[in-house]
Design a protein around this motif. Structure first.
Motif, mmCIF file in Angstrom:
data_model
loop_
_atom_site.group_PDB
_atom_site.id
_atom_site.type_symbol
_atom_site.label_atom_id
_atom_site.label_comp_id
_atom_site.label_asym_id
_atom_site.label_seq_id
_atom_site.Cartn_x
_atom_site.Cartn_y
_atom_site.Cartn_z
ATOM 1 N N PHE A 40 0.817 -1.212 0.000
ATOM 2 C CA PHE A 40 0.000 0.000 0.000
ATOM 3 C C PHE A 40 0.855 1.268 0.000
ATOM 4 N N GLU A 41 2.022 1.228 0.639
ATOM 5 C CA GLU A 41 2.919 2.386 0.570
ATOM 6 C C GLU A 41 3.380 2.609 -0.868
ATOM 7 N N ALA A 42 3.813 1.531 -1.526
ATOM 8 C CA ALA A 42 4.280 1.653 -2.911
ATOM 9 C C ALA A 42 3.141 2.078 -3.833
ATOM 10 N N ALA A 43 1.944 1.513 -3.615
ATOM 11 C CA ALA A 43 0.799 1.883 -4.455
ATOM 12 C C ALA A 43 0.444 3.352 -4.268
ATOM 13 N N GLY A 44 0.437 3.808 -3.026
ATOM 14 C CA GLY A 44 0.136 5.213 -2.792
ATOM 15 C C GLY A 44 1.150 6.137 -3.419
ATOM 16 N N ALA A 45 2.433 5.759 -3.340
ATOM 17 C CA ALA A 45 3.481 6.594 -3.917
ATOM 18 C C ALA A 45 3.380 6.650 -5.438
ATOM 19 N N LEU A 46 3.117 5.510 -6.060
ATOM 20 C CA LEU A 46 3.094 5.458 -7.520
ATOM 21 C C LEU A 46 1.792 6.007 -8.106
ATOM 22 N N LEU A 47 0.656 5.697 -7.469
ATOM 23 C CA LEU A 47 -0.631 6.083 -8.038
ATOM 24 C C LEU A 47 -1.057 7.496 -7.674
ATOM 25 N N THR B 61 -15.453 4.363 8.190
ATOM 26 C CA THR B 61 -15.506 4.285 6.726
ATOM 27 C C THR B 61 -15.690 5.668 6.120
ATOM 28 N N GLY B 62 -16.623 6.443 6.666
ATOM 29 C CA GLY B 62 -16.836 7.784 6.138
ATOM 30 C C GLY B 62 -15.647 8.698 6.341
ATOM 31 N N ILE B 63 -15.023 8.618 7.514
ATOM 32 C CA ILE B 63 -13.873 9.475 7.801
ATOM 33 C C ILE B 63 -12.701 9.127 6.892
ATOM 34 N N PHE B 64 -12.450 7.837 6.705
ATOM 35 C CA PHE B 64 -11.349 7.448 5.831
ATOM 36 C C PHE B 64 -11.645 7.770 4.372
ATOM 37 N N ALA B 65 -12.911 7.727 3.971
ATOM 38 C CA ALA B 65 -13.250 8.127 2.601
ATOM 39 C C ALA B 65 -12.914 9.594 2.382
ATOM 40 N N MET B 66 -13.256 10.441 3.362
ATOM 41 C CA MET B 66 -12.905 11.860 3.263
ATOM 42 C C MET B 66 -11.389 12.061 3.357
ATOM 43 N N TYR B 67 -10.749 11.274 4.199
ATOM 44 C CA TYR B 67 -9.285 11.354 4.343
ATOM 45 C C TYR B 67 -8.595 11.029 3.020
ATOM 46 N N MET B 68 -9.041 9.946 2.378
ATOM 47 C CA MET B 68 -8.421 9.554 1.110
ATOM 48 C C MET B 68 -8.723 10.572 0.012
ATOM 49 N N ALA B 69 -9.919 11.134 0.035
ATOM 50 C CA ALA B 69 -10.285 12.110 -1.003
ATOM 51 C C ALA B 69 -9.464 13.382 -0.887
ATOM 52 N N THR B 70 -9.175 13.799 0.346
ATOM 53 C CA THR B 70 -8.476 15.065 0.535
ATOM 54 C C THR B 70 -6.959 14.912 0.634
ATOM 55 N N LYS B 71 -6.487 13.748 1.106
ATOM 56 C CA LYS B 71 -5.060 13.562 1.331
ATOM 57 C C LYS B 71 -4.461 12.478 0.448
ATOM 58 N N GLY B 72 -5.039 11.290 0.486
ATOM 59 C CA GLY B 72 -4.428 10.168 -0.218
ATOM 60 C C GLY B 72 -4.449 10.296 -1.720
ATOM 61 N N LEU B 73 -5.479 10.954 -2.265
ATOM 62 C CA LEU B 73 -5.600 11.065 -3.724
ATOM 63 C C LEU B 73 -5.501 12.513 -4.189
ATOM 64 N N SER B 74 -4.791 13.335 -3.430
ATOM 65 C CA SER B 74 -4.766 14.772 -3.707
ATOM 66 C C SER B 74 -4.124 15.095 -5.047
ATOM 67 N N ARG B 75 -3.214 14.242 -5.515
ATOM 68 C CA ARG B 75 -2.560 14.535 -6.798
ATOM 69 C C ARG B 75 -3.469 14.207 -7.979
ATOM 70 N N ILE B 76 -4.366 13.225 -7.786
ATOM 71 C CA ILE B 76 -5.261 12.813 -8.857
ATOM 72 C C ILE B 76 -6.540 13.640 -8.866
ATOM 73 N N TRP B 77 -7.067 13.906 -7.660
ATOM 74 C CA TRP B 77 -8.383 14.543 -7.567
ATOM 75 C C TRP B 77 -8.436 15.369 -6.294
ATOM 76 N N SER C 2 -1.436 3.537 5.282
ATOM 77 C CA SER C 2 -0.193 3.316 4.549
ATOM 78 C C SER C 2 -0.282 3.868 3.128
ATOM 79 N N PHE C 3 -1.434 3.679 2.475
ATOM 80 C CA PHE C 3 -1.615 4.225 1.125
ATOM 81 C C PHE C 3 -1.506 5.745 1.144
ATOM 82 N N ALA C 4 -2.218 6.367 2.089
ATOM 83 C CA ALA C 4 -2.182 7.830 2.171
ATOM 84 C C ALA C 4 -0.788 8.326 2.536
ATOM 85 N N HIS C 5 -0.097 7.589 3.410
ATOM 86 C CA HIS C 5 1.266 7.984 3.774
ATOM 87 C C HIS C 5 2.192 7.904 2.573
ATOM 88 N N GLY C 6 2.096 6.824 1.803
ATOM 89 C CA GLY C 6 2.927 6.709 0.611
ATOM 90 C C GLY C 6 2.648 7.818 -0.383
#
Length: 499
Positions: free
Chosen positions: A101-108, A236-252, A308-312
């Motif tokens: 998940f670290e590698a996936a977060g870093a690459l994606l 689930t809702g908090i992590f969805a918002m976390y991923m939307a704002t932090k984990g996927l910030s470069r994509i969306w 781990s995904f968001a950290h990567g």
């Protein structure tokens, strides 16, 4: 009966074989890391076109790979430590999940924060290209060396703060104190207090809620069937918002209304999916806290993977952000930071390095965070993971700078100190009769020996190891200044060595 000469010789040979095997195991990890750094150098040399300064890209690639290894060895422990400490995951399982998940977060979804660092920290006159390259190289090497030392000492530190300190120190060496935006440094210093306090408070509040709604009830199973789906839905809702704002910030980068809508939708989905699963799992459980805690095991593993995904995605830039600045500067011939990007091959060095550093050197810090601060079970570890996501979201909404490392470790301290407080309170309530609790303590018929024995019992109920509080806090405080001093020295040395 004396041993024969043959037995003694065989014993010596066996001892030599064991010593050789131990030495080989100790050298295996550094050897693999060295092979990766050589591969990064070869990769960089084959990717960058020949030209002036191309050798600097190769050197910087090695330093970036070294920093990525240290990020994986130190920073990732904050996500996986609680899951391992609570026995929800084995060390091997945690390493595999975190590496993927670290590698996936870093690459994606790898973010590019070097522009922010360069613009917000160094605001003085613009440096020429050679100065800028040397500053970034010194900052990267200094932060890598400090994180490596902290990992060796068993102290989880913020790699973001290490990079910030490195950039500031090298920038001062290059352009003087006036080049630094000191208000920004003050804001970063404030996060030393804000991050762990917020993490600890949120984790303690969540644990108190679970204690009141589930674990303190007589019928824990019935309470768990009602409240565990609610808690998992909230996660689930908090992590969805976390991923939307932090984990996927470069994509969306969704706006606030869309982020809230995402949170509501995933909260409802989490509750709908979790309700029948919890009811089915709880059918064969005993009405005991230890058995109810197993209901949090799978949500905890999912939370650790998402963290781990968001950290990567976010912290890979700590390893390769300055490296990307060096590549862009050498290729363009000027130090304009607005156009810096993170090419895929640069991200790949960071992603592979983080995963490799985690696998080779991560277990020590994972044990420190998960086992050596306070005892964790699935419920407490769940509180730590959920607190990390809540704190980052709250801090982002308020515009406060926070460190994921400080948040996670602060959350571990928070649940530990809350348990310690509850334990000591319960011990006092048991030790003092009900009819005597409102009587003046001096009126109680207590001998000095009994009082001393009671004090010793309370001291033994300290559920947080104090020495770790002091050592980790000291490592946090010295990260920025020590990285800055080391980067300034390295800038002067590199200025003499590099043309």
């Amino acid at each position: 009966m004396t041993k024969s000469a043959l037995d003694k010789d065989l014993q010596r040979v066996s001892g030599l074989e064991n010593a050789t095997s131990d030495l080989a195991r100790r050298l295996a990890a550094p050897g693999i890391a060295l092979v990766f750094l050589l591969a990064a150098a070869v990769w960089a040399s084959s990717t960058v076109l020949d030209g002036p300064g191309s050798y600097l890209v190769v050197i910087a690639a090695v330093i970036a790979g070294y920093m990525a290894i240290n990020v994986g060895a130190n920073d990732v422990a904050n996500n996986m430590g609680p899951a391992v400490g609570s026995r929800a995951l084995t060390m091997t399982g945690a390493l595999i999940i975190a590496a993927i998940f670290e590698a996936a977060g870093a690459l994606l979804a790898g973010g590019d924060v070097v522009n922010t660092v360069a613009r917000d920290l160094l605001t003085g006159p613009q440096m020429d290209a050679s100065q800028f390259v040397t500053v970034m190289m010194a900052a990267l090497l200094a932060s890598a060396l400090w994180v490596n030392l902290a990992t060796y000492l068993g102290a989880p530190v913020s790699t973001t703060h290490a990079v910030v300190g490195g950039v500031v120190g090298a920038g001062i060496a290059a352009g003087g104190f006036g080049i630094v935006a000191w208000p920004m440094i003050g804001t970063i210093a404030a996060s030393w207090v804000i991050s762990p306090v917020l993490g600890g408070v949120f984790a303690a509040v969540i644990l108190a809620v679970i204690h009141r709604t589930i674990t303190s009830r007589i019928d824990k199973i019935s309470a768990a069937r009602v409240w565990v789906p609610i808690l998992v839905a909230a996660m689930t809702g908090i992590f969805a918002m976390y991923m939307a704002t932090k984990g996927l910030s470069r994509i969306w980068k969704p706006g606030l209304p869309m982020t809230l809508l995402i949170g509501l939708v995933f909260t409802a989905l989490g509750w709908i999916v979790t309700m029948p699963l919890v009811r089915q799992q709880s059918m064969y459980l005993e009405n005991r806290k230890k058995h109810v805690a197993t209901l949090f095991r799978f949500p905890l593993v999912v939370a650790a993977a998402l963290l781990s995904f968001a950290h990567g995605a976010n912290d890979v830039a700590n390893a390769v952000g300055p490296f990307a600045a060096i590549v862009t500067t050498i290729q363009s011939g000027h130090s304009e930071t607005a156009g810096i990007t993170l090419p895929l091959w640069v991200l790949a060095i960071g992603a592979v390095g983080i995963a490799l550093g985690l696998a080779l050197f991560g277990p020590r810090l994972i044990r420190t965070v998960g086992e050596q601060i306070t005892k964790l079970n699935e419920i407490r570890a769940y509180c730590v993971a959920l607190s990390a996501a809540i704190t980052v979201l709250a801090a982002s909404a308020l515009g406060l700078p926070v460190s994921s490392t400080h948040i996670a470790v602060g959350a571990v301290f928070g649940v530990g100190f809350l348990r310690e407080f509850q334990s000591q309170r319960d011990m006092i309530n048991v030790a003092v009769p009900v009819h005597a609790r409102f009587v003046d303590p001096e009126m109680l018929n207590t001998t000095p020996e009994e009082a001393l024995s009671s004090e010793r019992k309370l001291a033994r109920r300290r559920l947080v190891r104090r020495q770790h509080v002091l050592s980790i806090a000291a490592a946090w405080v010295v990260t920025v200044p020590l990285s800055a001093v080391l980067a300034a020295l390295l800038y002067l040395v590199l200025g003499l060595l590099l043309p």
